[in-house]
Motif scaffolding. Structure first.
Motif, PDB file in Angstrom:
ATOM      1  N   TYR A 287       5.744   3.779   0.079  1.00 28.58           N
ATOM      2  CA  TYR A 287       4.974   2.536  -0.003  1.00 28.58           C
ATOM      3  C   TYR A 287       5.396   1.600   1.113  1.00 28.58           C
ATOM      4  CZ  TYR A 287       2.985   3.777  -4.503  1.00 28.58           C
ATOM      5  OH  TYR A 287       2.274   4.392  -5.489  1.00 28.58           O
TER       6      TYR A 287
ATOM      7  N   GLN B 127      -0.493   4.228  -8.295  1.00 32.72           N
ATOM      8  CA  GLN B 127      -0.954   5.233  -7.331  1.00 32.72           C
ATOM      9  C   GLN B 127      -0.041   6.451  -7.275  1.00 32.72           C
ATOM     10  OE1 GLN B 127      -1.833   3.689  -3.450  1.00 32.72           O
ATOM     11  NE2 GLN B 127      -2.781   1.848  -4.247  1.00 32.72           N
TER      12      GLN B 127
ATOM     13  N   GLY C  10      -4.145   0.530  -0.479  1.00 31.05           N
ATOM     14  CA  GLY C  10      -3.551  -0.510  -1.306  1.00 31.05           C
ATOM     15  C   GLY C  10      -4.395  -1.758  -1.294  1.00 31.05           C
TER      16      GLY C  10
ATOM     17  N   CYS D 117       0.820  -1.207   0.000  1.00 30.46           N
ATOM     18  CA  CYS D 117       0.000   0.000   0.000  1.00 30.46           C
ATOM     19  C   CYS D 117       0.858   1.264   0.000  1.00 30.46           C
ATOM     20  CB  CYS D 117      -0.945   0.008   1.194  1.00 30.46           C
ATOM     21  SG  CYS D 117      -0.149  -0.044   2.804  1.00 30.46           S
ATOM     22  N   LYS D 118       0.221   2.360  -0.353  1.00 29.13           N
ATOM     23  CA  LYS D 118       0.867   3.670  -0.381  1.00 29.13           C
ATOM     24  C   LYS D 118       0.425   4.442   0.854  1.00 29.13           C
ATOM     25  CE  LYS D 118       1.248   7.939  -2.982  1.00 29.13           C
ATOM     26  NZ  LYS D 118       0.716   8.732  -4.096  1.00 29.13           N
TER      27      LYS D 118
END
Length: 150
Positions: free
Chosen positions: A90, A85, A52, A40-41
């Motif tokens: 991240y 994204q 994410g 995920c960001k």
């Protein structure tokens, strides 16, 4: 004329792929090996949140092949070809039974890296360097030859 032919041959026969691959290694303990993994960001406003997705062990490709995952039994490595994204920090980690994300590692990823620019620029320099060297040699010989005649 020979120089132009040589340069054309180098350009036409040379094959170069320039793909900027960013990686993040996510070490884990044996007790978390079967937990869902997370990519995920980090949220720009709240550093404790991220956007994410999660995925299971054994998944090798995500987001239509833009993300590849390799696992060696002690860590999983996330390799990113394209950032869907955008630039940012991240995370990789795993998700607990309570849906809490445990961050294993984080890094800043960018879509316009210096490495990609350098991979293109080096080929331009590779062609220019011999041209400049030969041109300098010819100019130097011509100037030196003119001095001998007078």
């Amino acid at each position: 004329m020979n120089l132009i032919t040589a340069v054309l041959l180098m350009i036409l026969t040379g094959h170069s792929t320039s793909e900027y691959l960013q990686e993040l290694v996510c070490p884990y303990e044996n007790k978390t090996v079967h937990r869902p993994r997370v990519w995920c960001k980090r949220d720009a406003q709240d550093e404790n949140c991220c956007t994410g997705f999660s995925f299971r062990q054994g998944v090798n490709k995500l987001e239509e092949g833009n993300i590849e995952v390799k696992d060696d039994g002690k860590s999983f490595t996330v390799s990113v070809k394209t950032l869907t994204q955008g630039d940012g920090v991240y995370w990789c980690g795993f998700m607990t039974e309570d849906k809490i994300i445990v961050k294993l590692a984080e890094d800043y990823f960018t879509s316009t890296p210096f490495n990609f620019i350098w991979s293109v620029l080096r080929w331009i320099l590779f062609i220019l360097l011999p041209v400049i060297t030969i041109s300098t040699h010819i100019y130097s010989n011509r100037k030196h030859g003119d001095t001998k005649k007078t």
